[in-house]
Design an enzyme around this catalytic site. Structure first.
Site, mmCIF file in Angstrom:
data_model
loop_
_atom_site.group_PDB
_atom_site.id
_atom_site.type_symbol
_atom_site.label_atom_id
_atom_site.label_comp_id
_atom_site.label_asym_id
_atom_site.label_seq_id
_atom_site.Cartn_x
_atom_site.Cartn_y
_atom_site.Cartn_z
ATOM 1 N N THR A 90 47.657 70.731 -38.500
ATOM 2 C CA THR A 90 47.444 70.902 -37.058
ATOM 3 C C THR A 90 46.964 69.596 -36.424
ATOM 4 O OG1 THR A 90 45.130 71.542 -37.291
ATOM 5 C CG2 THR A 90 46.771 73.313 -37.442
ATOM 6 N N GLY A 95 45.435 77.509 -44.336
ATOM 7 C CA GLY A 95 45.992 76.542 -43.394
ATOM 8 C C GLY A 95 46.009 75.136 -43.962
ATOM 9 N N GLN A 136 60.727 73.390 -16.345
ATOM 10 C CA GLN A 136 60.324 73.565 -14.951
ATOM 11 C C GLN A 136 61.388 73.028 -13.998
ATOM 12 O OE1 GLN A 136 57.665 75.141 -13.857
ATOM 13 N NE2 GLN A 136 57.802 74.644 -11.679
ATOM 14 N N GLU A 196 56.379 63.996 -44.719
ATOM 15 C CA GLU A 196 56.513 65.238 -43.941
ATOM 16 C C GLU A 196 56.094 65.012 -42.498
ATOM 17 O OE1 GLU A 196 54.904 69.867 -43.741
ATOM 18 O OE2 GLU A 196 54.328 68.587 -45.424
ATOM 19 N N PHE A 217 53.568 81.199 -44.474
ATOM 20 C CA PHE A 217 54.286 80.284 -43.581
ATOM 21 C C PHE A 217 55.253 79.393 -44.375
ATOM 22 C CE2 PHE A 217 49.968 80.427 -41.289
ATOM 23 C CZ PHE A 217 50.277 81.642 -40.676
ATOM 24 N N ILE A 218 55.893 79.952 -45.397
ATOM 25 C CA ILE A 218 56.752 79.161 -46.274
ATOM 26 C C ILE A 218 58.192 79.182 -45.772
ATOM 27 C CG2 ILE A 218 57.537 78.801 -48.640
ATOM 28 C CD1 ILE A 218 54.445 78.444 -48.090
ATOM 29 N N GLU A 247 48.195 78.690 -47.646
ATOM 30 C CA GLU A 247 47.784 80.035 -48.038
ATOM 31 C C GLU A 247 47.211 80.797 -46.856
ATOM 32 O OE1 GLU A 247 46.681 79.073 -52.693
ATOM 33 O OE2 GLU A 247 45.158 79.951 -51.388
ATOM 34 N N PRO A 248 47.233 82.135 -46.926
ATOM 35 C CA PRO A 248 46.573 82.920 -45.873
ATOM 36 C C PRO A 248 45.102 82.504 -45.760
ATOM 37 C CG PRO A 248 47.874 84.344 -47.303
ATOM 38 C CD PRO A 248 47.864 82.989 -47.943
ATOM 39 N N ARG A 265 72.902 70.117 -9.938
ATOM 40 C CA ARG A 265 72.192 71.159 -9.172
ATOM 41 C C ARG A 265 71.864 70.635 -7.784
ATOM 42 N NH1 ARG A 265 70.019 74.786 -6.522
ATOM 43 N NH2 ARG A 265 68.272 76.099 -7.239
#
Length: 389
Positions: free
Chosen positions: A366, A133, A337, A243, A158-159, A129-130, A269
């Site tokens: 997170t 998190g 890099q 998940e 964020f769905i 939810e807003p 390269r």
């Protein structure tokens, strides 16, 4: 590839799926990345090929295969230059559908799980939810029972698949005063009056649609309650292990893809009269990352094997996601890099891969939240248990 975990049948599936992706998906990736819309036909093709049903019961059109087919599915999706496309596929198959299979009634399984396996319906899991998190217990969305219906109010954000899904699996509080013991899980058709979805503009995962969703007095049948009322939190926690393992596997796979691409680039390269794969500083940096990725991969496979045997691997899955997503970001950063200025160009894959990878330490909990969970388990000796069936 480790023969401990992968049989000849797994590798045949890998070859077949890889061929399918390059023929049916890759030609459309750039368009989907630009438009942010994955066309419906590809969902149907995935369904026709059985890719959404790998781990699901045969009664609903699945194949009931072990989790290492899912590992193959996830790994190959990370190697076609669009983590957004990959996210749309696995969020449907392993977030929304996991709840349908685990908590859905027989009616829900027939009407939603079977069409999801066939690629005829697209699902989205609505938990975050807003301002919420990773604080699942602090969610504000409510579901109030009125007769033989529930009235749902609140919002989610964020769905993944939130704009184009046909149905949502929604977490809401049926007893707000009970905190995390008052959460329940519901099924909701996305065309139900009072539902609105707004597409979000993201740094990466551009091909996938990600939405903020609002529920304004949305009325659904009481039969759309999934599992028992008040058991939503343990249901959610139980599936977080899968998940997080999925996100860990995604991470090691995209890091491996970055390494393979960079090794090939370095072999071609030239600088100062030789190919740059002869420069010790670059060689040592690359093998350090390759070592880290291999460690993650073997750990992730071991955790998957335990989950496949029915073990509750919440600690291992949390560790896997924490470490693998960090290693992936570091590896891809270094690989970009090594390409020099070309790494910064959109026509090369590392720029998009770097943006896409950055969501790894954020989505699905997170890294900071994961460290706190592990602190409780390792230091405070907290013992998380699966939901009682």
């Amino acid at each position: 590839m480790s023969s401990i975990y992968f049989t000849e049948e797994h590798e045949l599936f890998r070859a077949s799926f890889k061929d399918f992706l390059h023929k049916e998906v890759v030609p459309h990736i750039e368009k989907w990345e630009k438009t942010g819309t994955i066309e419906r036909f590809i969902w149907k093709k995935f369904g026709e090929m059985g890719f959404f049903g790998l781990s699901y019961p045969e009664a609903y059109g699945g194949m009931n295969l072990d989790l290492f087919y899912t590992v193959v599915f996830l790994e190959e999706l990370q190697k076609i230059h669009s983590s957004g496309f990959a996210a749309a596929m696995w969020a449907h198959a392993y977030l929304a559908m996991t709840h349908l299979n685990a908590e859905g009634s027989e009616r829900i399984k027939q009407d939603y799980l079977a069409p999801s396996i066939a690629g005829e319906k697209i699902g989205a899991l609505c938990i975050t939810e807003p301002f919420g998190g990773s604080d699942v217990a602090g969610m504000k969305t409510t579901a109030v029972k009125q007769g033989d219906t529930y009235v749902i109010n609140g919002s989610k954000t964020f769905i993944t698949n939130g704009v184009y899904a046909d149905y949502y699996v929604v977490a809401a509080k049926t007893s707000p005063e009970k905190g995390n013991k008052g959460i329940s899980i519901f099924l909701m058709d996305t065309n139900t009056p009072g539902v609105s979805a707004t597409k979000l503009d993201k740094l990466g995962w551009r091909a996938s649609d990600t939405a903020e969703i609002a529920f304004d007095n949305v009325v659904i049948p009481a039969t759309n309650l999934m599992g028992e009322e008040g058991k939503g939190f343990p249901y959610i926690m139980q599936h977080f292990a899968l998940e997080r393992l999925i996100m860990a596997i995604n991470a090691h796979a995209r890091a491996e893809y970055a390494l393979d691409y960079t090794i090939d680039y370095m072999s071609k390269r030239e600088a100062f009269g030789t190919t740059i794969n002869k420069f010790q500083a670059l060689r040592h940096t690359l093998v350090n990352h390759a070592t880290d990725v291999e460690h993650c991969k073997i750990f992730n496979y071991a955790a998957t094997a335990r989950l496949n045997q029915g073990e509750y691997v919440v600690k291992e899955a949390t560790m896997a996601k924490l470490k693998s997503t960090k290693v992936a970001d570091e590896t891809i950063y270094s690989c970009l890099q090594m390409l020099g200025g070309y790494g910064y160009m959109e026509e090369y894959p590392l720029a998009r891969l770097l943006r896409d990878s950055r969501l790894g330490p954020i989505g699905g909990g997170t890294s900071e939240i994961l460290r706190e969970i592990l602190s409780k388990m390792i230091i405070d000796q907290k013992d998380y248990q699966p939901a009682v069936k």
